[in-house]
Design a protein around this motif. Structure first.
Motif, PDB file in Angstrom:
ATOM      1  N   GLY A  42       0.765  -1.232  -0.051  1.00  0.00           N
ATOM      2  CA  GLY A  42       0.000   0.081   0.099  1.00  0.00           C
ATOM      3  C   GLY A  42       0.931   1.365   0.037  1.00  0.00           C
ATOM      4  O   GLY A  42       2.058   1.066   0.338  1.00  0.00           O
ATOM      5  N   ALA A  43       0.254   2.528  -0.443  1.00  0.00           N
ATOM      6  CA  ALA A  43       1.154   3.586  -0.456  1.00  0.00           C
ATOM      7  C   ALA A  43       0.611   4.377   0.979  1.00  0.00           C
ATOM      8  O   ALA A  43      -0.564   4.212   1.319  1.00  0.00           O
ATOM      9  N   LYS A  44       1.360   5.206   1.371  1.00  0.00           N
ATOM     10  CA  LYS A  44       0.984   6.236   2.319  1.00  0.00           C
ATOM     11  C   LYS A  44      -0.119   7.263   1.897  1.00  0.00           C
ATOM     12  O   LYS A  44      -0.156   7.657   0.817  1.00  0.00           O
ATOM     13  N   ARG A  45      -0.833   7.369   2.918  1.00  0.00           N
ATOM     14  CA  ARG A  45      -1.974   8.430   2.699  1.00  0.00           C
ATOM     15  C   ARG A  45      -1.491   9.701   2.710  1.00  0.00           C
ATOM     16  O   ARG A  45      -0.687  10.264   3.697  1.00  0.00           O
ATOM     17  N   ASP A  46      -1.931  10.717   1.760  1.00  0.00           N
ATOM     18  CA  ASP A  46      -1.516  12.074   1.927  1.00  0.00           C
ATOM     19  C   ASP A  46      -2.924  12.838   2.312  1.00  0.00           C
ATOM     20  O   ASP A  46      -2.580  13.909   2.725  1.00  0.00           O
ATOM     21  N   ALA A  47      -4.221  12.088   2.476  1.00  0.00           N
ATOM     22  CA  ALA A  47      -5.392  12.833   2.782  1.00  0.00           C
ATOM     23  C   ALA A  47      -5.179  13.277   4.311  1.00  0.00           C
ATOM     24  O   ALA A  47      -4.423  12.207   4.884  1.00  0.00           O
ATOM     25  N   LYS A  48      -5.813  14.149   4.631  1.00  0.00           N
ATOM     26  CA  LYS A  48      -6.042  14.523   6.075  1.00  0.00           C
ATOM     27  C   LYS A  48      -7.346  14.430   6.472  1.00  0.00           C
ATOM     28  O   LYS A  48      -8.185  14.793   5.794  1.00  0.00           O
ATOM     29  N   PHE A  49      -7.687  14.033   7.789  1.00  0.00           N
ATOM     30  CA  PHE A  49      -9.079  14.163   8.314  1.00  0.00           C
ATOM     31  C   PHE A  49      -9.347  15.191   9.273  1.00  0.00           C
ATOM     32  O   PHE A  49      -8.317  15.443   9.810  1.00  0.00           O
ATOM     33  N   LYS A  50     -10.524  15.264   9.632  1.00  0.00           N
ATOM     34  CA  LYS A  50     -10.843  16.141  10.772  1.00  0.00           C
ATOM     35  C   LYS A  50     -10.311  15.661  12.016  1.00  0.00           C
ATOM     36  O   LYS A  50     -10.201  16.973  12.880  1.00  0.00           O
ATOM     37  N   ASN A  51     -10.174  14.631  12.424  1.00  0.00           N
ATOM     38  CA  ASN A  51      -9.545  14.304  13.811  1.00  0.00           C
ATOM     39  C   ASN A  51      -8.994  12.973  13.590  1.00  0.00           C
ATOM     40  O   ASN A  51      -9.153  12.104  12.739  1.00  0.00           O
ATOM     41  N   ASP A  52      -8.097  12.518  14.523  1.00  0.00           N
ATOM     42  CA  ASP A  52      -7.562  11.302  14.872  1.00  0.00           C
ATOM     43  C   ASP A  52      -8.493  10.106  14.564  1.00  0.00           C
ATOM     44  O   ASP A  52      -8.059   9.189  14.167  1.00  0.00           O
ATOM     45  N   GLU A  53      -9.648  10.126  15.189  1.00  0.00           N
ATOM     46  CA  GLU A  53     -10.607   8.954  15.203  1.00  0.00           C
ATOM     47  C   GLU A  53     -11.061   8.786  13.924  1.00  0.00           C
ATOM     48  O   GLU A  53     -11.161   7.418  13.344  1.00  0.00           O
ATOM     49  N   VAL A  54     -11.249   9.679  13.022  1.00  0.00           N
ATOM     50  CA  VAL A  54     -11.615   9.369  11.738  1.00  0.00           C
ATOM     51  C   VAL A  54     -10.592   8.875  11.059  1.00  0.00           C
ATOM     52  O   VAL A  54     -10.660   7.947  10.150  1.00  0.00           O
ATOM     53  N   THR A  55      -9.350   9.294  11.252  1.00  0.00           N
ATOM     54  CA  THR A  55      -8.146   8.922  10.567  1.00  0.00           C
ATOM     55  C   THR A  55      -7.986   7.560  10.956  1.00  0.00           C
ATOM     56  O   THR A  55      -7.684   6.696   9.747  1.00  0.00           O
ATOM     57  N   SER A  56      -8.128   7.185  12.088  1.00  0.00           N
ATOM     58  CA  SER A  56      -8.198   5.836  12.333  1.00  0.00           C
ATOM     59  C   SER A  56      -9.140   4.692  11.846  1.00  0.00           C
ATOM     60  O   SER A  56      -8.770   3.708  11.249  1.00  0.00           O
ATOM     61  N   VAL A  57     -10.106   5.357  11.776  1.00  0.00           N
ATOM     62  CA  VAL A  57     -11.319   4.580  10.781  1.00  0.00           C
ATOM     63  C   VAL A  57     -10.861   4.029   9.504  1.00  0.00           C
ATOM     64  O   VAL A  57     -10.817   3.037   8.836  1.00  0.00           O
ATOM     65  N   TYR A  58     -10.442   5.251   8.760  1.00  0.00           N
ATOM     66  CA  TYR A  58      -9.967   5.198   7.676  1.00  0.00           C
ATOM     67  C   TYR A  58      -8.746   4.245   7.326  1.00  0.00           C
ATOM     68  O   TYR A  58      -8.676   3.360   6.171  1.00  0.00           O
ATOM     69  N   ASP A  59      -7.696   4.477   7.983  1.00  0.00           N
ATOM     70  CA  ASP A  59      -6.649   3.686   7.885  1.00  0.00           C
ATOM     71  C   ASP A  59      -6.736   2.456   8.179  1.00  0.00           C
ATOM     72  O   ASP A  59      -6.209   1.473   7.577  1.00  0.00           O
ATOM     73  N   ASN A  60      -7.888   1.998   9.067  1.00  0.00           N
ATOM     74  CA  ASN A  60      -8.131   0.587   9.255  1.00  0.00           C
ATOM     75  C   ASN A  60      -8.909   0.018   8.023  1.00  0.00           C
ATOM     76  O   ASN A  60      -8.636  -1.173   7.554  1.00  0.00           O
TER      77      ASN A  60
END
Length: 179
Positions: A42-60
């Protein structure tokens, strides 16, 4: 009619990327395992999200996609479990949890992929509502599920197909950019 079907099928297979033999030597965004089989990292994500919790859902979600690209049902189960845990910290639709739970509950890669298709629809809405910068790619494979087609979200523009894995690794196109 049968001849037309064969011609169209051949065209779709050719249009969806390289042959499996050629794909095993491709190492862009991947590495070879000790068995010599391509492992997509996989590639690193360059997208940013509103908060860490949302980021965690997307990263999973992305870990789950990566496991499906690698046709690794055990890793898919683990990623789905992690996704369920990360969903506890944010408000998500109940069907997202249900689809993630269904993936976690089966070792059948084909069933996992079917649930992933349904999961992706809800994750797309979730991502669109919470992205604050960068770009993700909404990708489509026309051959998934006997020609019905299916979507997924990726960190990179290059296609790595979670519905076919190494059988048709690069089958698909970028349908839209999410930013």
């Amino acid at each position: 009619m049968k001849k037309l079907f064969l011609v169209l099928s051949s065209f779709l297979i050719l249009a969806c990327g390289e042959s499996k033999k050629n794909q095993e030597t491709v190492t862009v965004s991947g590495s070879e395992s000790s068995t010599g089989k391509l492992v997509y990292n996989g590639a690193k994500r360059d997208a940013k999200f509103k908060n860490d919790e949302v980021t965690s859902v997307y990263d999973n979600y992305n870990k789950l996609k990566t496991a499906l690209v690698n046709t690794d049902s055990e890793a898919a189960q683990n990623a789905a479990e992690e996704m369920i845990s990360s969903m506890e910290a944010v408000e998500v639709e109940a069907d997202l949890r249900e689809e993630a739970q269904a993936i976690a509950n089966t070792k059948d890669i084909n069933k996992q992929r079917a649930h992933f298709e349904k999961l992706t629809s809800g994750v797309k809405t979730f991502v669109e509502e919470n992205i604050s910068g960068g770009t993700l790619y909404y990708q489509y494979c026309p051959m998934a599920f006997d020609g019905k087609g299916a979507y997924w979200i990726s960190n990179e523009k290059k296609v790595y197909n979670p519905y076919f894995g190494d059988v048709m690794l690069n089958c698909g196109t970028v349908s839209e950019e999410i930013n």
